[in-house]
Design a protein around this motif. Structure first.
Motif, PDB file in Angstrom:
ATOM      1  N   ALA A   3       4.061  43.318  -3.373  1.00  0.00           N
ATOM      2  CA  ALA A   3       2.667  43.383  -2.936  1.00  0.00           C
ATOM      3  C   ALA A   3       1.765  43.566  -4.140  1.00  0.00           C
ATOM      4  N   PRO A   4       0.493  43.130  -4.054  1.00  0.00           N
ATOM      5  CA  PRO A   4      -0.409  43.279  -5.197  1.00  0.00           C
ATOM      6  C   PRO A   4      -0.487  44.720  -5.674  1.00  0.00           C
ATOM      7  N   GLY A   5      -0.468  44.907  -6.995  1.00  0.00           N
ATOM      8  CA  GLY A   5      -0.560  46.236  -7.573  1.00  0.00           C
ATOM      9  C   GLY A   5       0.753  46.972  -7.678  1.00  0.00           C
ATOM     10  N   MET A   6       1.837  46.382  -7.177  1.00  0.00           N
ATOM     11  CA  MET A   6       3.134  47.057  -7.200  1.00  0.00           C
ATOM     12  C   MET A   6       3.917  46.765  -8.477  1.00  0.00           C
ATOM     13  N   GLY A   7       3.349  45.936  -9.346  1.00  0.00           N
ATOM     14  CA  GLY A   7       4.029  45.648 -10.603  1.00  0.00           C
ATOM     15  C   GLY A   7       5.239  44.752 -10.453  1.00  0.00           C
ATOM     16  N   THR A   8       5.282  43.943  -9.384  1.00  0.00           N
ATOM     17  CA  THR A   8       6.418  43.049  -9.178  1.00  0.00           C
ATOM     18  C   THR A   8       5.912  41.627  -8.998  1.00  0.00           C
ATOM     19  N   ASN A   9       6.819  40.680  -9.107  1.00  0.00           N
ATOM     20  CA  ASN A   9       6.513  39.277  -8.840  1.00  0.00           C
ATOM     21  C   ASN A   9       7.473  38.735  -7.781  1.00  0.00           C
ATOM     22  N   LEU A  10       7.769  39.556  -6.781  1.00  0.00           N
ATOM     23  CA  LEU A  10       8.699  39.135  -5.746  1.00  0.00           C
ATOM     24  C   LEU A  10       7.924  38.373  -4.657  1.00  0.00           C
ATOM     25  N   PHE A  11       7.562  37.145  -4.994  1.00  0.00           N
ATOM     26  CA  PHE A  11       6.861  36.306  -4.040  1.00  0.00           C
ATOM     27  C   PHE A  11       7.176  34.844  -4.363  1.00  0.00           C
ATOM     28  N   ARG A  12       6.826  33.964  -3.421  1.00  0.00           N
ATOM     29  CA  ARG A  12       6.946  32.530  -3.654  1.00  0.00           C
ATOM     30  C   ARG A  12       5.661  31.859  -3.187  1.00  0.00           C
ATOM     31  N   LEU A  13       5.095  30.990  -4.009  1.00  0.00           N
ATOM     32  CA  LEU A  13       3.949  30.159  -3.667  1.00  0.00           C
ATOM     33  C   LEU A  13       4.168  28.797  -4.297  1.00  0.00           C
ATOM     34  N   PHE A  14       4.474  27.795  -3.473  1.00  0.00           N
ATOM     35  CA  PHE A  14       4.767  26.475  -4.013  1.00  0.00           C
ATOM     36  C   PHE A  14       3.599  25.979  -4.866  1.00  0.00           C
ATOM     37  N   GLY A  15       3.912  25.446  -6.053  1.00  0.00           N
ATOM     38  CA  GLY A  15       2.921  24.951  -6.982  1.00  0.00           C
ATOM     39  C   GLY A  15       2.528  25.933  -8.058  1.00  0.00           C
ATOM     40  N   ASP A  16       2.914  27.204  -7.891  1.00  0.00           N
ATOM     41  CA  ASP A  16       2.531  28.246  -8.855  1.00  0.00           C
ATOM     42  C   ASP A  16       3.504  28.214 -10.036  1.00  0.00           C
ATOM     43  N   SER A  17       3.163  27.437 -11.060  1.00  0.00           N
ATOM     44  CA  SER A  17       4.078  27.242 -12.187  1.00  0.00           C
ATOM     45  C   SER A  17       4.105  28.410 -13.150  1.00  0.00           C
ATOM     46  N   MET A  44       9.182  27.647  -6.879  1.00  0.00           N
ATOM     47  CA  MET A  44      10.427  27.615  -6.104  1.00  0.00           C
ATOM     48  C   MET A  44      11.220  28.871  -6.454  1.00  0.00           C
ATOM     49  N   VAL A  45      11.623  29.610  -5.446  1.00  0.00           N
ATOM     50  CA  VAL A  45      12.427  30.820  -5.659  1.00  0.00           C
ATOM     51  C   VAL A  45      13.746  30.630  -4.917  1.00  0.00           C
ATOM     52  N   THR A  46      14.810  30.422  -5.676  1.00  0.00           N
ATOM     53  CA  THR A  46      16.097  30.083  -5.071  1.00  0.00           C
ATOM     54  C   THR A  46      17.182  31.140  -5.278  1.00  0.00           C
ATOM     55  N   SER A  47      16.892  32.181  -6.076  1.00  0.00           N
ATOM     56  CA  SER A  47      17.915  33.212  -6.273  1.00  0.00           C
ATOM     57  C   SER A  47      17.285  34.508  -6.769  1.00  0.00           C
ATOM     58  N   LEU A  48      17.953  35.596  -6.472  1.00  0.00           N
ATOM     59  CA  LEU A  48      17.657  36.906  -7.047  1.00  0.00           C
ATOM     60  C   LEU A  48      18.941  37.414  -7.683  1.00  0.00           C
ATOM     61  N   VAL A  49      18.872  37.874  -8.925  1.00  0.00           N
ATOM     62  CA  VAL A  49      20.035  38.389  -9.632  1.00  0.00           C
ATOM     63  C   VAL A  49      19.863  39.895  -9.773  1.00  0.00           C
ATOM     64  N   VAL A  50      20.733  40.645  -9.100  1.00  0.00           N
ATOM     65  CA  VAL A  50      20.652  42.102  -9.072  1.00  0.00           C
ATOM     66  C   VAL A  50      21.799  42.665  -9.911  1.00  0.00           C
ATOM     67  N   THR A  51      21.458  43.461 -10.917  1.00  0.00           N
ATOM     68  CA  THR A  51      22.462  44.007 -11.829  1.00  0.00           C
ATOM     69  C   THR A  51      22.520  45.527 -11.691  1.00  0.00           C
ATOM     70  N   PHE A  52      23.755  46.055 -11.564  1.00  0.00           N
ATOM     71  CA  PHE A  52      23.986  47.492 -11.486  1.00  0.00           C
ATOM     72  C   PHE A  52      24.571  47.986 -12.805  1.00  0.00           C
ATOM     73  N   ASP A  53      24.379  49.262 -13.091  1.00  0.00           N
ATOM     74  CA  ASP A  53      24.797  49.789 -14.394  1.00  0.00           C
ATOM     75  C   ASP A  53      26.295  49.998 -14.504  1.00  0.00           C
ATOM     76  N   LYS A  54      27.015  49.934 -13.399  1.00  0.00           N
ATOM     77  CA  LYS A  54      28.482  50.038 -13.419  1.00  0.00           C
ATOM     78  C   LYS A  54      29.039  49.218 -12.271  1.00  0.00           C
ATOM     79  N   GLY A  60      16.775  25.485  -0.416  1.00  0.00           N
ATOM     80  CA  GLY A  60      17.204  26.870  -0.533  1.00  0.00           C
ATOM     81  C   GLY A  60      16.182  27.781  -1.160  1.00  0.00           C
ATOM     82  N   SER A  61      14.911  27.379  -1.175  1.00  0.00           N
ATOM     83  CA  SER A  61      13.858  28.232  -1.716  1.00  0.00           C
ATOM     84  C   SER A  61      13.263  29.096  -0.618  1.00  0.00           C
ATOM     85  N   LEU A  62      12.854  30.302  -0.979  1.00  0.00           N
ATOM     86  CA  LEU A  62      12.109  31.135  -0.052  1.00  0.00           C
ATOM     87  C   LEU A  62      10.850  30.409   0.382  1.00  0.00           C
ATOM     88  N   SER A  63      10.426  30.646   1.617  1.00  0.00           N
ATOM     89  CA  SER A  63       9.142  30.143   2.080  1.00  0.00           C
ATOM     90  C   SER A  63       8.026  30.893   1.353  1.00  0.00           C
TER      91      SER A  63
END
Length: 405
Positions: free
Chosen positions: A342-356, A238-248, A300-303
């Motif tokens: 996307a795969p290989g991009m070094g990120t985990n910005l995805f949602r897959l229900f059941g992926d604990s 379940m992905v329900t939020s993204l927290v974006v932090t700026f340096d100032k 409120g989770s991403l699909s």
């Protein structure tokens, strides 16, 4: 240069053929006249130059809390400087600058002269019987200056609150007065000396926004510090939020949600409608994005899908956002920041229900976690957001078992 006591200036320039002071802070000094700089005689045009420097908190019992200029010809050029919080008690005053005799002219370029005091009269920031020309500068008071010739920008800013912070270490080897958010000096100045950096030196561009700031301090654009999915844990069920932090601290041109774009790249770039909670309590702005429409499930989770998050430079005001981290905020797509899930991009910005465990698959390890949660209230496995992990949630889990994204 700080904490000195002099008679005629902390820096005494007697009949100088040339004088250059740059990238310096002169503060907390006392003298009879010229608390920071005392100049007498023998100047030629632009032989005396004060550049990219701060004169603050100096005081005199006579005239010229920061600068005293007497019996001189030629000119004194003050470029990209901040001259504030100085004081004088003499007859002529000039808490900031006093030109008391001679025919020398003074030119202010992209400089601040404000919040200076004449403790026994009303000759506060400037005193001069001759020419003071001000180009794109911020002047608190021009009273009792004959020959004061401000340009249109200086005239418009005259007497405003320039929103200066106290003298502090804001980076670099010298102390400076930071321009606070909303200062009219931001992006209002010029760079007549073609300077590369502000007073603080390397890493602090002299022009970091649409134009140089007035004064010695240039507000640098914000950079991205981090992006956190949910609470930072690995799970992507379940992905329900993204927290974006700026340096100032940042300001937004049309509200925080308009500065971000989130689309489901797996599903024809279907957009997500965003809501934003902005927190400015810390050193930098923290924006918590939640999802209210578009590619969004119950709770409120991403699909399911991989997502592309864009931070849009045009959505920021003030000093702006430096998305490509080149030190300059363009306020255009050249400074957008894009995080691609996307795969290989070094990120985990995805949602897959059941992926604990956030590995992009629903496998036996995830089934063990689902089984432990079954019958409970874990939101990680509550697909239909009814408050319990039940058979209907297991149906969704089973559909995805053995799958990946």
């Amino acid at each position: 240069i700080s904490g000195n006591t002099g008679i005629e200036g902390t820096i005494n320039a007697y009949r100088p053929t040339s004088l250059l002071i740059e990238n310096s802070t002169i503060t907390g000094n006392t003298a009879q006249s010229g608390g920071a700089i005392w100049i007498y005689g023998f100047l030629t045009a632009n032989a005396a130059v004060l550049r990219n420097s701060t004169l603050s908190g100096n005081s005199v019992t006579g005239d010229g809390g920061a600068i005293w200029l007497g019996n001189s010809s030629g000119s004194l050029a003050i470029q990209n400087c901040t001259i504030v919080n100085n004081s004088a008690s003499g007859n002529f005053g000039g808490g900031g600058i006093a030109r008391v005799s001679g025919n020398a002219s003074i030119t202010l370029d992209s400089s601040i002269v404000a919040n200076n005091k004449h403790t026994t009269g009303d000759y506060s920031d400037l005193f001069s019987g001759g020419s003071i020309k001000a180009n794109v500068s911020a002047v608190g008071s021009s009273k009792y200056v004959s020959g004061f010739t401000p340009d249109a920008t200086t005239t418009a800013l005259l007497g405003m609150d320039f929103k200066l912070a106290t003298l502090a270490s804001n980076g670099g080897p010298t102390q400076t007065h930071e321009l606070l958010p909303g200062s009219p000096c931001i992006d209002a100045g010029s760079n007549v000396g073609s300077l590369t950096n502000d007073q603080r030196g390397t890493g602090f561009n002299r022009i970091a926004g649409l134009a140089a700031d007035i004064g010695a301090f240039e507000v640098q654009p914000s950079k991205l510090s981090s992006i956190q999915v949910n609470d930072g844990s690995a799970q992507r069920s379940m992905v329900t939020s993204l927290v974006v932090t700026f340096d100032k601290h940042v300001t937004f041109a049309a509200g925080a949600p308009a500065a971000f774009s989130l689309v489901n790249a797996t599903n024809a770039n279907q957009p997500v409608t965003l809501a934003a909670l902005v927190d400015d309590a810390g050193l930098g702005t923290v924006v918590t994005l939640t999802f209210t429409g578009g590619s969004v499930n119950l709770g409120g989770s991403l699909s399911d899908g991989r997502y592309t998050l864009a931070i849009l430079a045009a959505g920021f005001s003030g000093a702006g956002f430096d998305g490509n981290a080149n030190g300059v905020a363009q306020g255009s797509p050249t400074d957008d920041f894009t995080l691609v899930g996307a795969p290989g991009m070094g990120t985990n910005l995805f949602r897959l229900f059941g992926d604990s465990d956030g590995d992009g698959t629903v496998a036996a390890a995830d089934f063990i976690q689902f089984r432990l949660a079954f019958g409970g209230t874990s939101v990680v496995y509550d697909f239909d957001a009814d408050g319990s992990v039940s058979a209907s949630d297991f149906i969704q889990f089973r559909l995805r078992f053995g799958g990946s994204i």
